[in-house]
Every structure is written in structure tokens, then in C-alpha cells.
Design a protein around this motif. Structure first.
Motif, PDB file in Angstrom:
ATOM      1  N   MET A 113       0.831  -1.179   0.000  1.00  0.00           N
ATOM      2  CA  MET A 113       0.000   0.000   0.000  1.00  0.00           C
ATOM      3  C   MET A 113       0.876   1.242   0.000  1.00  0.00           C
ATOM      4  SD  MET A 113      -2.834  -1.458   0.003  1.00  0.00           S
ATOM      5  CE  MET A 113      -3.493   0.134  -0.299  1.00  0.00           C
ATOM      6  N   LYS A 114       0.605   2.131  -0.919  1.00  0.00           N
ATOM      7  CA  LYS A 114       1.428   3.337  -0.966  1.00  0.00           C
ATOM      8  C   LYS A 114       0.753   4.519  -0.286  1.00  0.00           C
ATOM      9  CE  LYS A 114       4.319   2.000  -4.719  1.00  0.00           C
ATOM     10  NZ  LYS A 114       4.671   2.139  -6.087  1.00  0.00           N
ATOM     11  N   SER A 115      -0.558   4.464  -0.193  1.00  0.00           N
ATOM     12  CA  SER A 115      -1.239   5.606   0.388  1.00  0.00           C
ATOM     13  C   SER A 115      -1.501   5.372   1.858  1.00  0.00           C
ATOM     14  CB  SER A 115      -2.553   5.825  -0.359  1.00  0.00           C
ATOM     15  OG  SER A 115      -3.492   6.393   0.498  1.00  0.00           O
ATOM     16  N   GLY A 116      -1.272   6.414   2.666  1.00  0.00           N
ATOM     17  CA  GLY A 116      -1.563   6.333   4.088  1.00  0.00           C
ATOM     18  C   GLY A 116      -3.025   6.051   4.318  1.00  0.00           C
ATOM     19  N   ASP A 117      -3.876   6.619   3.474  1.00  0.00           N
ATOM     20  CA  ASP A 117      -5.313   6.368   3.502  1.00  0.00           C
ATOM     21  C   ASP A 117      -5.614   4.887   3.533  1.00  0.00           C
ATOM     22  OD1 ASP A 117      -6.705   8.620   3.517  1.00  0.00           O
ATOM     23  OD2 ASP A 117      -7.234   8.666   1.401  1.00  0.00           O
ATOM     24  N   GLN A 118      -4.981   4.198   2.568  1.00  0.00           N
ATOM     25  CA  GLN A 118      -5.326   2.801   2.393  1.00  0.00           C
ATOM     26  C   GLN A 118      -4.746   1.936   3.508  1.00  0.00           C
ATOM     27  OE1 GLN A 118      -4.448   1.846  -1.664  1.00  0.00           O
ATOM     28  NE2 GLN A 118      -5.830   3.427  -2.388  1.00  0.00           N
ATOM     29  N   SER A 119      -3.625   2.361   4.072  1.00  0.00           N
ATOM     30  CA  SER A 119      -3.099   1.626   5.226  1.00  0.00           C
ATOM     31  C   SER A 119      -4.064   1.733   6.394  1.00  0.00           C
ATOM     32  CB  SER A 119      -1.752   2.191   5.652  1.00  0.00           C
ATOM     33  OG  SER A 119      -0.825   1.996   4.629  1.00  0.00           O
ATOM     34  N   ALA A 120      -4.591   2.932   6.591  1.00  0.00           N
ATOM     35  CA  ALA A 120      -5.542   3.129   7.678  1.00  0.00           C
ATOM     36  C   ALA A 120      -6.798   2.306   7.425  1.00  0.00           C
ATOM     37  CB  ALA A 120      -5.904   4.606   7.788  1.00  0.00           C
ATOM     38  N   LEU A 121      -7.233   2.297   6.174  1.00  0.00           N
ATOM     39  CA  LEU A 121      -8.418   1.516   5.808  1.00  0.00           C
ATOM     40  C   LEU A 121      -8.188   0.035   6.115  1.00  0.00           C
ATOM     41  CD1 LEU A 121     -11.223   1.440   4.385  1.00  0.00           C
ATOM     42  CD2 LEU A 121      -9.989   1.076   2.250  1.00  0.00           C
ATOM     43  N   ALA A 122      -7.007  -0.453   5.744  1.00  0.00           N
ATOM     44  CA  ALA A 122      -6.687  -1.871   5.987  1.00  0.00           C
ATOM     45  C   ALA A 122      -6.685  -2.166   7.486  1.00  0.00           C
ATOM     46  CB  ALA A 122      -5.333  -2.203   5.377  1.00  0.00           C
ATOM     47  N   GLU A 123      -6.142  -1.226   8.245  1.00  0.00           N
ATOM     48  CA  GLU A 123      -6.076  -1.414   9.704  1.00  0.00           C
ATOM     49  C   GLU A 123      -7.485  -1.498  10.314  1.00  0.00           C
ATOM     50  OE1 GLU A 123      -3.598  -1.940  12.973  1.00  0.00           O
ATOM     51  OE2 GLU A 123      -2.833  -1.331  11.020  1.00  0.00           O
ATOM     52  N   LEU A 124      -8.343  -0.574   9.861  1.00  0.00           N
ATOM     53  CA  LEU A 124      -9.710  -0.563  10.387  1.00  0.00           C
ATOM     54  C   LEU A 124     -10.482  -1.792   9.917  1.00  0.00           C
ATOM     55  CD1 LEU A 124     -10.611   3.217  10.037  1.00  0.00           C
ATOM     56  CD2 LEU A 124      -9.999   1.961  12.098  1.00  0.00           C
ATOM     57  N   TYR A 125     -10.214  -2.201   8.683  1.00  0.00           N
ATOM     58  CA  TYR A 125     -10.879  -3.399   8.154  1.00  0.00           C
ATOM     59  C   TYR A 125     -10.522  -4.612   9.023  1.00  0.00           C
ATOM     60  CZ  TYR A 125     -12.285  -7.178   5.060  1.00  0.00           C
ATOM     61  OH  TYR A 125     -12.881  -8.320   4.562  1.00  0.00           O
ATOM     62  N   ASP A 126      -9.226  -4.748   9.332  1.00  0.00           N
ATOM     63  CA  ASP A 126      -8.796  -5.903  10.121  1.00  0.00           C
ATOM     64  C   ASP A 126      -9.466  -5.920  11.489  1.00  0.00           C
ATOM     65  OD1 ASP A 126      -7.227  -6.652   8.018  1.00  0.00           O
ATOM     66  OD2 ASP A 126      -5.369  -5.852   8.838  1.00  0.00           O
TER      67      ASP A 126
ATOM     68  N   TRP B  80     -13.997   5.249   4.199  1.00  0.00           N
ATOM     69  CA  TRP B  80     -12.761   5.696   3.561  1.00  0.00           C
ATOM     70  C   TRP B  80     -12.964   7.005   2.819  1.00  0.00           C
ATOM     71  CZ3 TRP B  80     -11.261   5.840  -1.754  1.00  0.00           C
ATOM     72  CH2 TRP B  80      -9.901   6.049  -1.957  1.00  0.00           C
TER      73      TRP B  80
END
Lengths: 170, 262
Positions: A1-14, A46
Motif C-alpha cells: 500500500m502506498k497511500s496512508g489512507d489505504q493503510s488506515a483503511l486496511a487497519e480498520l478493516y482488520d 474511507w
């Protein structure tokens, strides 16, 4: 993941996907449709993370309510009734972990089990089938006022059970 | 809440979107002017949320996670937000950039010291030459060591010792351009009564800025999403202190956790 957005999304998803998926599946009873709601709810978060106000309650509770509302809209094939920004859920336990949810589920089952059958049934029809009070009254053949009383009493029983225990897991 | 008992039952139905027709219109009219009933509505939604949150079921299918992340990436690339998202991601890159800069600075400092060393050894040509070769080799080694830290596509894996109590860990995702902050914490120790954790954004200049008060659940997990923050503040670090439940405007020492980026 290159975007901080998407890292946060992945974290919340988990952290919250189990809750979101379980609620959507309970309402819709179909894994494909539940997955679609799961996608929609997280994409909405998101796109517009500002819709959730962390000062007002837990993200877990908010996602559960948003998911339930979206799943009901999908079940009843209607356009979303409420904008997610309008949904404020007052302090409720976050229940991100499986152990917390399992304990809370047991307690909720206990509260539901101690309710009169007609009250439990009215609450579940409203919450998980998205039926209006008049639809429930028509289905059960009972007066509108009785249905209203039962649903409120059901919600109050849940509040009381969790308030006595100090708000669950906080 | 008992102020408006006549609306109590309708509020419960409304919280579930189960109130229709004239009753709904009347209640909405009342809600527009009654803060007590709005508060009760929020609490009723919380009561209903207990019903939803306690539903146990199978985990979502494994492919759903990637599907979501792909959709988010695709949407970002396809919309005018793409540019903004790319810009917004720069603070995160800048954290990595910070490590990158730190590594680069280390290389420069190291190189400078080697150069100085070389200068001192100028008198002995043979040894200087050998030293230069050695410097070059060491520099190359250092570059190789720094590469995984600097590379933006490097995988980052946190390893912890086995069979030790789980360590508290917090992760902050901050998008400066949009003042968006997502913070998730795990294994946080329980708090004394009437206390809460407070997250602080440490700006590059000025005093720490409160970035949300939180209490972990029974497993030590907590989430803070988008606390109010001044627009465009550049973050040097994030820190956590223990404060009174209402939160503080300046941190009370000691800092219990701190991080400058992954």
C-alpha cells in the motif's frame, strides 16, 4: 500500500470487518449480499472518515449501526434512508475483539432470552428485518401501541443489562 | 431523559428507522428543537448497536479485504481525489522520508568522517588509497543496509518476542492536508479510575496539540478517528499520556508512548 489512507483503511478493516460482515449477514442471510455491504460500509468510511465523530461514541458501535441500516435498505430494496453523517451513536462498547464480542453476545442472548417471546420477536422484526411498527402490528395482529411499548422496553432491557455491568468493555 | 415521555416510544422506533407516517413527521419536528430527545435518540441507537455488535458469525471471505483495498485504490486513481490522495499521502511518505533522510544523513555524516580520515592520511599515499577503497566499500555496504529502510515499497513487519506479555502498541495514520487522523492501539494497560489516555500531535513547531482522549476496551484495544485538529499541522511525532477523563490541554508527564513514524 502506498497511500496512508489505504493503510488506515486496511487497519480498520482488520479490526472491524468481522462485526460489519456478521451484522450484514444476519440481516441479509446471503454471503454475497453481505460482502457487498461490507465493501460499501468501509468504502464510505474511507471516502468520508469525518462522518464518524469519535468524541460521541465507539467506532465499532457506529459501524454496526451504519451496517445494519445499509443492510436493511438493501433488504427492502430502498434508497438509503439516512445519511451516514446524521447517525450519531452514543457511547457504547467498541467490541473490536472477538472475546469481548463473545461475552457481549452471551449477555445479549441472556437479555433476549429473559424477554417475553412477543417482545423479543417485535424487537427482532424491527431491528433485523427492518419492519415498521405498523407492519409488525399487521403481521402479529396486535395494536400499534403494544408494538411500540414492546420495542422500547426491549431496548431499555439491553441498556439496563450493560449499564449494570459498567458499560461492558468501554 | 424523562422530560418528554410522550415521545419515548416513538423515539425508540425512530432509532431503528421503524417509525413511519405522521408520527415520524411529528417526532422529527420535535427533535429539531429538543436537545434532550436528540441525546436520548443517540443512546437508543447505542442500545440497538448492542444487538448488532453481539451478532457472531463467520469471518468475511479472505478475498474481501483485497477487493476493498483494490476498490479504494481504483476509486482514488479514477477520481479527481486521486491527486489529493497522492498529496495527502505525502505526510506518510515524509515519515518514511524522515527515515530516508535520516539514513541519507547518516551516509553523508559517515562519508564526511571517512573523507576527513582520508585527508589526515594524505601523507601516506598507499595507505590513503587503501583507505579510499575501504571507504568506498563501506559506503556501498551502508547503502545496501539503508535500501530496505528507504524503499517505499518495502514490506514492514513488526516482530515481537514469543511468550512475553503483549506489548502496548499504537499506530497513527495522519494525513496532514486533510487533517485526517486514524489511531489504533492494542494491548494498552488498564487505566486507574477516572483516568484516560490522551493522544498528542507533536508539531514541528509549537506546543503539543490534543488529538483525542480514549479508553481501551477490556483487551486493551482503542480507536481514535478524526479528532478536531488545526488544519495542515505538520506532525513531528505522536505521543500518549495519561490524563483525567475529560482530557487535558497540555500533556501531563510522563509520556507513556511516543513515535515519530513507522
Amino acid at each position: 500500500m502506498k497511500s496512508g489512507d489505504q493503510s488506515a483503511l486496511a487497519e480498520l478493516y482488520d479490526r472491524y470487518s468481522s462485526v460489519v460482515y456478521a451484522v450484514a449477514l444476519r440481516v441479509l442471510g446471503d454471503t454475497g449480499a453481505a460482502e457487498d455491504i461490507l465493501q460499501e460500509v468501509f468504502l464510505q468510511l474511507w471516502r468520508n472518515p469525518g462522518a464518524f465523530d469519535s468524541a460521541r461514541g465507539s467506532l465499532g458501535a457506529w459501524l454496526a449501526v451504519i451496517t445494519r441500516n445499509r443492510a436493511i435498505d438493501s433488504l427492502r430494496r430502498r434508497k438509503p434512508e439516512t445519511d451516514i453523517e446524521d447517525v450519531i451513536v452514543s457511547v457504547a462498547p467498541d467490541l473490536a475483539g472477538a472475546a469481548d464480542r463473545s461475552r457481549a453476545a452471551e449477555k445479549v442472548r441472556g437479555v433476549l432470552g429473559s424477554m417475553p417471546t412477543a417482545q423479543r420477536s417485535a424487537l427482532e422484526m424491527a431491528y433485523f428485518e427492518g419492519m415498521s411498527h405498523s407492519e409488525i402490528a399487521t403481521k402479529t395482529g396486535e395494536p400499534l401501541g403494544t408494538i411500540k411499548t414492546r420495542i422500547r422496553a426491549g431496548l431499555m432491557s439491553l441498556r439496563k443489562a450493560f449499564a449494570v455491568a459498567g458499560g461492558g468493555s468501554g | 431523559m424523562a422530560q418528554h415521555e410522550q415521545f419515548a416510544e416513538d423515539l425508540a422506533l425512530y432509532s431503528l428507522n421503524a417509525l413511519q407516517g405522521e408520527d415520524r413527521a411529528t417526532l422529527e419536528e420535535h427533535l429539531a428543537t429538543c436537545a434532550d430527545c436528540r441525546l436520548e435518540l443517540e443512546q437508543l441507537r447505542g442500545d440497538g448497536a448492542l444487538l448488532a455488535m453481539s451478532i457472531m458469525g463467520p469471518k468475511p471471505p479472505a478475498h474481501a479485504r483485497q477487493r476493498l483495498l483494490d476498490a479504494a485504490a481504483k476509486e482514488s486513481a479514477a477520481s479527481p481525489r486521486a491527486q489529493q490522495a497522492r498529496e495527502s499521502s505525502s505526510p506518510r511518505r515524509s515519515w518514511w522520508g524522515f527515515l530516508g533522510w535520516a539514513a541519507t544523513a547518516a551516509v553523508i555524516v559517515f562519508a564526511a568522517s571517512l573523507w576527513k580520515e582520508n585527508a589526515a592520511l594524505k601523507g601516506t599515499l598507499a595507505s590513503a588509497s587503501a583507505q579510499a577503497a575501504e571507504s568506498s566499500r563501506q559506503l556501498e555496504d551502508l547503502r545496501r543496509i539503508a535500501a530496505p529502510i528507504i524503499a517505499p515499497d518495502a514490506q514492514r513487519i513488526t516482530l515481537v518476542a514469543m511468550k512475553t506479555p503483549p506489548q502496548p502498541q499504537g499506530k497513527a495514520f495522519y494525513l496532514r492536508n486533510r487533517s485526517n487522523l486514524v489511531f489504533v492501539a492494542n494491548n494498552m494497560p488498564p487505566l486507574p479510575p477516572q483516568k484516560a489516555y490522551e493522544l498528542w500531535l507533536i508539531p514541528t513547531q509549537g506546543a503539543p496539540i490534543p488529538a483525542g482522549v480514549f479508553k481501551p476496551d477490556a483487551r486493551g484495544s482503542a480507536t481514535v478517528v478524526n479528532p478536531p485538529l488545526p488544519a495542515g499541522t505538520e506532525a513531528k511525532a505522536f505521543a500518549i499520556t495519561v490524563e483525567n477523563e475529560a482530557g487535558a490541554t497540555s500533556p501531563t508527564m510522563p509520556i507513556v508512548m511516543m513515535g515519530t513514524g513507522e
